[in-house]
Motif scaffolding. Structure first.
Motif, mmCIF file in Angstrom:
data_model
loop_
_atom_site.group_PDB
_atom_site.id
_atom_site.type_symbol
_atom_site.label_atom_id
_atom_site.label_comp_id
_atom_site.label_asym_id
_atom_site.label_seq_id
_atom_site.Cartn_x
_atom_site.Cartn_y
_atom_site.Cartn_z
ATOM 1 N N LEU B 92 1.008 -0.951 0.155
ATOM 2 C CA LEU B 92 0.108 -0.195 -0.206
ATOM 3 C C LEU B 92 0.963 0.901 -0.063
ATOM 4 O O LEU B 92 0.763 2.580 -0.349
ATOM 5 C CB LEU B 92 -0.890 0.302 1.359
ATOM 6 C CG LEU B 92 -1.613 0.937 1.787
ATOM 7 C CD1 LEU B 92 -3.087 0.971 2.716
ATOM 8 C CD2 LEU B 92 -1.940 2.321 2.195
ATOM 9 N N TYR B 93 1.913 1.462 0.207
ATOM 10 C CA TYR B 93 2.773 2.129 1.001
ATOM 11 C C TYR B 93 3.702 2.638 0.018
ATOM 12 O O TYR B 93 3.812 3.840 -0.441
ATOM 13 C CB TYR B 93 3.752 2.625 2.199
ATOM 14 C CG TYR B 93 2.877 2.647 3.433
ATOM 15 C CD1 TYR B 93 2.754 4.531 3.692
ATOM 16 C CD2 TYR B 93 2.285 2.269 4.345
ATOM 17 C CE1 TYR B 93 2.214 4.693 4.162
ATOM 18 C CE2 TYR B 93 1.467 2.361 5.883
ATOM 19 C CZ TYR B 93 1.447 4.080 5.487
ATOM 20 O OH TYR B 93 1.145 4.930 6.882
ATOM 21 N N GLU B 261 -6.569 6.083 -1.809
ATOM 22 C CA GLU B 261 -6.247 6.937 -0.385
ATOM 23 C C GLU B 261 -5.644 8.390 -1.073
ATOM 24 O O GLU B 261 -5.749 9.182 -0.316
ATOM 25 C CB GLU B 261 -5.794 6.255 0.595
ATOM 26 C CG GLU B 261 -6.123 5.238 1.526
ATOM 27 C CD GLU B 261 -7.242 5.779 1.983
ATOM 28 O OE1 GLU B 261 -8.936 6.054 1.286
ATOM 29 O OE2 GLU B 261 -7.771 6.133 3.456
ATOM 30 N N VAL B 262 -4.735 8.647 -1.231
ATOM 31 C CA VAL B 262 -3.524 9.174 -1.483
ATOM 32 C C VAL B 262 -4.719 10.206 -2.324
ATOM 33 O O VAL B 262 -4.687 11.931 -2.587
ATOM 34 C CB VAL B 262 -2.397 9.207 -1.939
ATOM 35 C CG1 VAL B 262 -1.099 10.403 -2.842
ATOM 36 C CG2 VAL B 262 -1.237 8.857 -0.617
ATOM 37 N N ALA B 263 -4.783 9.421 -3.623
ATOM 38 C CA ALA B 263 -5.384 10.539 -5.061
ATOM 39 C C ALA B 263 -7.190 11.050 -4.814
ATOM 40 O O ALA B 263 -7.257 12.047 -5.211
ATOM 41 C CB ALA B 263 -5.185 10.123 -6.706
ATOM 42 N N GLY B 267 -4.374 13.438 -0.905
ATOM 43 C CA GLY B 267 -3.793 14.448 -1.720
ATOM 44 C C GLY B 267 -2.839 14.474 -1.099
ATOM 45 O O GLY B 267 -1.302 15.372 -2.404
ATOM 46 N N ASN B 268 -2.166 14.235 -0.431
ATOM 47 C CA ASN B 268 -0.267 14.433 -0.011
ATOM 48 C C ASN B 268 0.201 12.785 0.821
ATOM 49 O O ASN B 268 -0.687 12.167 1.253
ATOM 50 C CB ASN B 268 0.170 15.159 0.395
ATOM 51 C CG ASN B 268 -0.616 15.301 2.099
ATOM 52 O OD1 ASN B 268 -1.191 14.538 2.275
ATOM 53 N ND2 ASN B 268 0.091 16.607 2.646
ATOM 54 N N LEU B 269 1.261 13.013 0.383
ATOM 55 C CA LEU B 269 1.420 11.435 1.543
ATOM 56 C C LEU B 269 2.635 11.783 2.717
ATOM 57 O O LEU B 269 3.123 12.651 3.275
ATOM 58 C CB LEU B 269 3.729 10.767 0.687
ATOM 59 C CG LEU B 269 3.685 9.622 1.167
ATOM 60 C CD1 LEU B 269 2.615 8.663 1.763
ATOM 61 C CD2 LEU B 269 5.142 9.194 0.151
ATOM 62 N N THR B 270 1.436 11.073 3.708
ATOM 63 C CA THR B 270 2.371 10.958 5.175
ATOM 64 C C THR B 270 2.589 9.888 5.260
ATOM 65 O O THR B 270 2.065 9.279 4.890
ATOM 66 C CB THR B 270 1.193 12.073 6.068
ATOM 67 O OG1 THR B 270 -0.199 11.309 5.635
ATOM 68 C CG2 THR B 270 0.841 13.120 5.463
ATOM 69 N N LEU B 271 3.261 9.626 7.048
ATOM 70 C CA LEU B 271 3.606 8.405 7.526
ATOM 71 C C LEU B 271 1.673 8.262 7.988
ATOM 72 O O LEU B 271 1.818 6.690 8.500
ATOM 73 C CB LEU B 271 4.148 8.741 8.354
ATOM 74 C CG LEU B 271 5.493 8.512 8.482
ATOM 75 C CD1 LEU B 271 6.543 8.579 9.321
ATOM 76 C CD2 LEU B 271 5.859 7.574 7.666
ATOM 77 N N ILE B 273 -1.375 7.369 6.652
ATOM 78 C CA ILE B 273 -2.398 7.551 5.370
ATOM 79 C C ILE B 273 -3.095 6.330 5.339
ATOM 80 O O ILE B 273 -4.134 6.142 5.001
ATOM 81 C CB ILE B 273 -1.326 7.851 3.990
ATOM 82 C CG1 ILE B 273 -0.444 6.687 3.837
ATOM 83 C CG2 ILE B 273 -1.702 8.120 3.292
ATOM 84 C CD1 ILE B 273 -0.795 6.267 1.765
ATOM 85 N N SER B 274 -2.191 4.977 6.700
ATOM 86 C CA SER B 274 -2.990 3.834 7.037
ATOM 87 C C SER B 274 -3.266 3.386 7.580
ATOM 88 O O SER B 274 -1.983 3.494 7.912
ATOM 89 C CB SER B 274 -2.489 2.327 5.766
ATOM 90 O OG SER B 274 -2.995 1.219 6.511
#
Lengths: 512, 348
Positions: B92-93, B261-263, B267-271, B273-274
């Motif tokens: 996922l990441y 989840e991002v798109a 909207g951005n990548l963080t630690l 998101i999941s």
């Protein structure tokens, strides 16, 4: 020998044992007794109810009716420990030893509490050594079981039972994996055990062994006890009749008309695996219209040859030609493409996928081909039609093609495998123990189909541990021993005794 | 006691037992609510209302279900082949990372960027699982260990990137990436509500996975390999190649959770998101008995419990941990129910 023992102490008595599984009655009112110092043979075909009976004795199953008495005391039903505690020891056909532990550790395992494994070894070792000396069971207590031969492993199993103070030994098909010499050593051990007052139940379907070692014979058929005789009062022929219930009529094949070799091996060797030897510089021709019978003691390379012809292993040296073309890449797919029909030894784990339906199993070897698949999409209607065709033509008894195959009997499972192989119109047929464990009707059916395939020009390799089956069906016979093949013996040119010598490995040295 | 297989479980068995499992789960939940000093019926009512009591709640549940459908499918596909992929989290990441890289670094217009982001994500997820599966087929390395440990490696790797080269210069020092441009985001299904087209993509993937499993030769090979490796190999099924293909599909599906989840949402990548979607995917897949269409249902069920429990804890004095316990008990009872539909317990 039997009559003198009648008056002696009875150590084990089974009385009216009945066990039903649904509609099937596996044991139907079976009763017999075992005297001290006696060898009682339990004779019967696969499926006759021998295993169920032993499972009841050992508390794995609870009998619906009947009782078991050991040394005059009733055995509580359904308790696996009770028979062991009462002094009954069993040596299974498939050993239950841990390969990575030593002989001594294996014997102590399950006998002594785990935390004591490290302690008290001295006393235990002395006891094991004494038992091993007294009963002629030579095996080193510190050897890793993984490094032992099959015969030695069996000795460990027997030692294990003796260490637990077994007074009654039950041996399940003990000679199936032994050479004649090893079997002779086993019999010597058993005689010593008898002299020390032990009693033995010897489960087998090998008549000559039963005649050689047993005092009395109890014959089971379809779950019923059909005969109880002293070996002194009977002979092999009458025992065989009792066992199968009728005069045995083996299919009588007409003379073969052999054609060209469809598969040839020249100096082919394969890598061995664990305790099973690989093939050692084999020469073999399988000719059209001929059944080649492969005789031998279990574990002498039959498995390796079957794996080679199935495509599971490739030669490491030598040349393999199929239909006169040398084989380069060799996998099960290539074997199928070379039109080798394969009937594997283990129909449950190799020949079928137990949780697949009959439909899914019917196309296991052809699912990628038209009409079962087009551009990667399965056509299940076509597959079901194929399954129905096999069910009908090969008399597979089942509720329908959408039944999971695990619910079928062994005979019907084998008929599906046979049908799957034969419907592909194979040029070469590998039949590895094709009738083992089948009832007599299915046996005759499978054998007749193999002969018919031969008559239509297929080259058949029949692998069997049953010498009588080999003698009845083969046009030519080869004997395998330790990964080597004997010369080709035409039908009728060798007696069973002569073949037995080859099976024991004699004759190979000057032939090689 | 031993288990005896049942040839044809009747309707009473195959429908009644799962129903009993749900009923038992409700009983356990009620006891927990009592223990926390709340009214059990009211608590359950609040959970239900929070999960599906309004249009907003329902859409929020579907929103939360979206990544779970993807990871649930990833696990269902892999487990069918007895490929124990515990690494959906890492995949996922990996997908999320490639989504952000392609979306922010190439400067492509939206209609081109979105499909490219998805493809890159699928590739990244597939490659993440390729290593463990090759180690398994070539050297016999246990994939449970390798996929599980890769989860931590991947998180640390992303953390390194977010503290370094990918750090948003305008992010006030927070470890997060640059945001995707507006047109490189998945549109909303309903204007003004958070549910995005990632959910639609998840449904399409579920249907596609179902078709693969039941209608294609690959699906047949996957099932045969999973049920009996030895038999499949004997029949000429190239079991190692099947394993690799399974891994590529499974890793790709898990990566789409990151993409979606991002798109679609962050909207951005963080630690963060999941919150363990990769692991929860295992529960989702097991509850669905590895059936791809069942995964949709069980993902919505699981998401509903989480969303409902969140909402309930705001209204009542019961901690949200009840959601985890509910899921665990639901899973245990369901597994038991599934086993009892296939086997009956007999004495002796």
């Amino acid at each position: 020998m039997g009559e003198g023992r009648q008056a002696q102490e009875v150590v084990l008595r089974l009385d009216g044992i009945t066990k039903r599984f649904g509609a099937l009655t596996a044991n139907d009112g079976i009763g017999f007794s075992l005297a001290k110092g006696e060898v009682l043979a339990l004779l019967g075909e696969n499926g006759a109810g021998k295993t169920t009976l032993m499972n009841i004795l050992f508390g794995h199953y609870t009998a619906d009716e009947g009782r078991v008495e050991v040394f005059g005391r009733p055995l509580p039903p359904g308790q696996p420990g009770a028979a062991l505690a009462a002094g009954v020891g069993m040596v299974h056909q498939h050993f239950t030893l841990a390969d990575n532990m030593t002989v001594l550790e294996n014997i102590l395992l399950g006998t002594e509490p785990l935390w004591k494994l490290g302690l008290g070894r001295g006393a235990a070792r002395a006891r094991v050594e004494r038992l091993s000396h007294d009963f002629g069971l030579a095996v080193h207590p510190d050897a890793k079981v993984g490094s032992l031969s099959v015969g030695e492993r069996q000795r460990v199993e027997i030692l294990k039972a003796l260490y637990r103070d077994a007074r009654i030994l039950i041996l399940d098909e003990p000679t199936a994996v032994l050479t004649p010499q090893e079997a002779e050593a086993l019999f010597a051990t058993l005689r010593k055990a008898l002299a020390q007052g032990l009693s033995v139940i010897f489960i087998s379907h090998k008549l000559h062994e039963v005649m050689a070692i047993a005092h009395r014979v109890v014959v089971l058929r379809h779950g019923r006890l059909v005969g109880e005789v002293a070996t002194a009062d009977t002979d092999r022929h009458r025992l065989a009749e009792m066992m199968v219930g009728a005069e045995i009529a083996a299919p009588a094949p007409r003379e073969a008309v052999p054609g060209p070799a469809l598969l040839s091996l020249r100096g082919v060797s394969t890598a061995g695996e664990g305790n099973s030897p690989g093939l050692r510089a084999l020469d073999l021709d399988l000719r059209a219209g001929q059944i080649t019978g492969l005789a031998g003691v279990s574990g002498n390379g039959q498995g390796a040859l079957a794996e080679l012809l199935s495509g599971l292993v490739a030669p490491i040296s030598g040349e393999m030609r199929v239909a006169d073309r040398p084989v380069a890449r060799w996998t099960p797919r290539e074997a199928l493409a070379a039109r080798i029909g394969r009937i594997p030894e283990d129909r449950h784990r190799t020949g079928t996928i137990a949780d697949f339906t009959l439909t899914e199993n019917a196309v296991l070897e052809s699912y990628r081909d038209e009409p079962f698949a087009r551009t990667g999409l399965m056509d299940w209607t076509a597959a079901r039609g194929h399954a129905e065709r096999i069910i009908q033509r090969y008399d597979v008894r089942c509720p329908g093609p959408e039944t999971r195959i695990r619910l079928l009997s062994g005979g019907n499972m084998q008929k599906l495998i046979l049908g799957r192989a034969l419907e592909a119109e194979p040029r070469i047929i590998l039949a590895n123990q094709p009738v083992r464990g089948l009832d007599i009707g299915a046996v005759t059916y499978v054998q007749e189909r193999l002969i018919a395939a031969r008559d239509e020009g297929a080259a058949v390799l029949l692998i069997s541990e049953d010498l009588d089956e080999i003698l009845a069906l083969s046009d030519v016979i080869r004997v395998i021993s330790d990964g080597r093949l004997s010369p080709e013996f035409p039908r009728g040119s060798k007696t069973p005794a002569e073949l037995g010598q080859w099976m024991a490995g004699q004759g190979f040295d000057h032939a090689a | 006691m031993r288990l005896e297989p049942i040839a044809n479980p009747g309707l009473a068995r195959s429908a009644g037992l799962p129903a009993a499992a749900i009923a038992l789960t409700v009983v356990v939940a009620s006891l927990l609510a009592l223990l926390a000093g709340a009214d059990p019926l009211a608590t359950l009512g609040l959970i239900l209302k929070g999960a599906a009591g309004s249009k907003f709640a329902l859409l929020e549940t579907l929103n939360r279900a979206t990544p779970l459908i993807f990871t649930g499918l990833a696990v269902a596909v892999a487990f069918r082949a007895k490929l124990w992929n515990i690494g959906a989290e890492a995949q996922l990441y990996a997908g999320a990372l490639l989504t952000v890289l392609v979306g922010t670094q190439l400067g492509l217009p939206g209609p081109v960027a979105l499909p490219l982001m998805a493809l890159a994500a699928i590739l990244a997820g597939a490659l993440t699982l390729l290593g463990p599966v090759l180690l398994k087929t070539r050297l016999g390395v246990d994939e449970v260990v390798t996929t599980l440990l890769l989860n931590f490696i991947m998180l640390l790797f992303i953390s390194m990137l977010l503290e370094g080269p990918l750090k948003d210069p305008l992010g006030m020092g927070w470890p997060k990436s640059e945001a995707l441009p507006r047109d490189a985001r998945l549109p909303r299904i309903v204007d003004g509500l958070r549910l995005h087209w990632g959910f639609g993509l998840a449904l399409i993937c579920a249907l596609g996975t179902w078709v693969i499993q039941t209608r294609t030769t690959l699906g047949y090979e996957i099932r045969a390999t999973g049920l009996n490796l030895q038999g499949a190999r004997f029949a000429g099924i190239p079991v190692n190649a099947v394993m690799v293909k399974t891994a590529l599909i499974s890793g790709g599906l898990a990566a789409l959770a990151g993409f979606s989840e991002v798109a679609g949402l962050k909207g951005n990548l963080t630690l963060d998101i999941s919150p363990g979607f990769g692991y929860t995917g295992i529960i989702v897949a097991m509850l669905a008995m590895l059936n791809p269409l069942g995964v949709v249902v069980s993902a919505i069920f699981v998401a509903g419990i989480f969303v409902g429990a969140d909402s309930m804890s705001r209204a009542a004095e019961v901690p949200t941990y009840i959601a985890d316990i509910l899921l665990a008990t639901a899973l245990l009872f369901m597994v038991l129910a599934i086993m009892l539909t296939r086997f009956r317990v007999v004495r002796g």
